[in-house]
Design a protein around this motif. Structure first.
Motif, PDB file in Angstrom:
ATOM      1  N   PRO A  26       0.836  -1.202   0.000  1.00  0.00           N
ATOM      2  CA  PRO A  26       0.000   0.000   0.000  1.00  0.00           C
ATOM      3  C   PRO A  26       0.874   1.256   0.000  1.00  0.00           C
ATOM      4  O   PRO A  26       2.047   1.205   0.381  1.00  0.00           O
ATOM      5  CB  PRO A  26      -0.783  -0.126   1.308  1.00  0.00           C
ATOM      6  N   PRO A  27       0.322   2.374  -0.445  1.00  0.00           N
ATOM      7  CA  PRO A  27       1.085   3.629  -0.429  1.00  0.00           C
ATOM      8  C   PRO A  27       1.524   3.987   0.994  1.00  0.00           C
ATOM      9  O   PRO A  27       0.856   3.639   1.969  1.00  0.00           O
ATOM     10  CB  PRO A  27       0.091   4.657  -0.965  1.00  0.00           C
ATOM     11  N   LEU A  28       2.644   4.693   1.087  1.00  0.00           N
ATOM     12  CA  LEU A  28       3.131   5.155   2.389  1.00  0.00           C
ATOM     13  C   LEU A  28       2.047   5.935   3.109  1.00  0.00           C
ATOM     14  O   LEU A  28       1.319   6.715   2.493  1.00  0.00           O
ATOM     15  CB  LEU A  28       4.364   6.038   2.214  1.00  0.00           C
ATOM     16  N   GLY A  29       1.956   5.709   4.393  1.00  0.00           N
ATOM     17  CA  GLY A  29       0.976   6.419   5.206  1.00  0.00           C
ATOM     18  C   GLY A  29      -0.353   5.685   5.328  1.00  0.00           C
ATOM     19  O   GLY A  29      -1.140   6.000   6.215  1.00  0.00           O
TER      20      GLY A  29
END
Length: 70
Positions: A26-29
């Motif tokens: 998943p995308p960072l954050g």
């Protein structure tokens, strides 16, 4: 081991298995449920073991081929 081409930086080539696994992150954050993260990490470890055998595994494979041939 980066390569320069057409005046820019080009990332190193990775096996498609590694590329695919990285795309699944998943995308960072973003949150990542532990069960999914653990499964991804297990798959990563297996992919690395498959693509980059350690020295001990290479010796065992070599010995097995010698025994099988003769």
């Amino acid at each position: 081991m980066s390569a320069r081409g057409r005046g820019g930086w080009e990332p190193p080539h990775y096996d498609p298995l590694i590329q695919g696994l990285l795309k699944l992150m998943p995308p960072l954050g973003n949150s990542w449920p532990r069960e999914g993260r653990d499964l991804w990490l297990q798959t990563w470890r297996n992919a690395i073991a498959l693509l980059y055998p350690d020295a001990e595994s290479a010796v065992l494979e070599s010995d097995a081929k010698v025994l099988a041939s003769g």
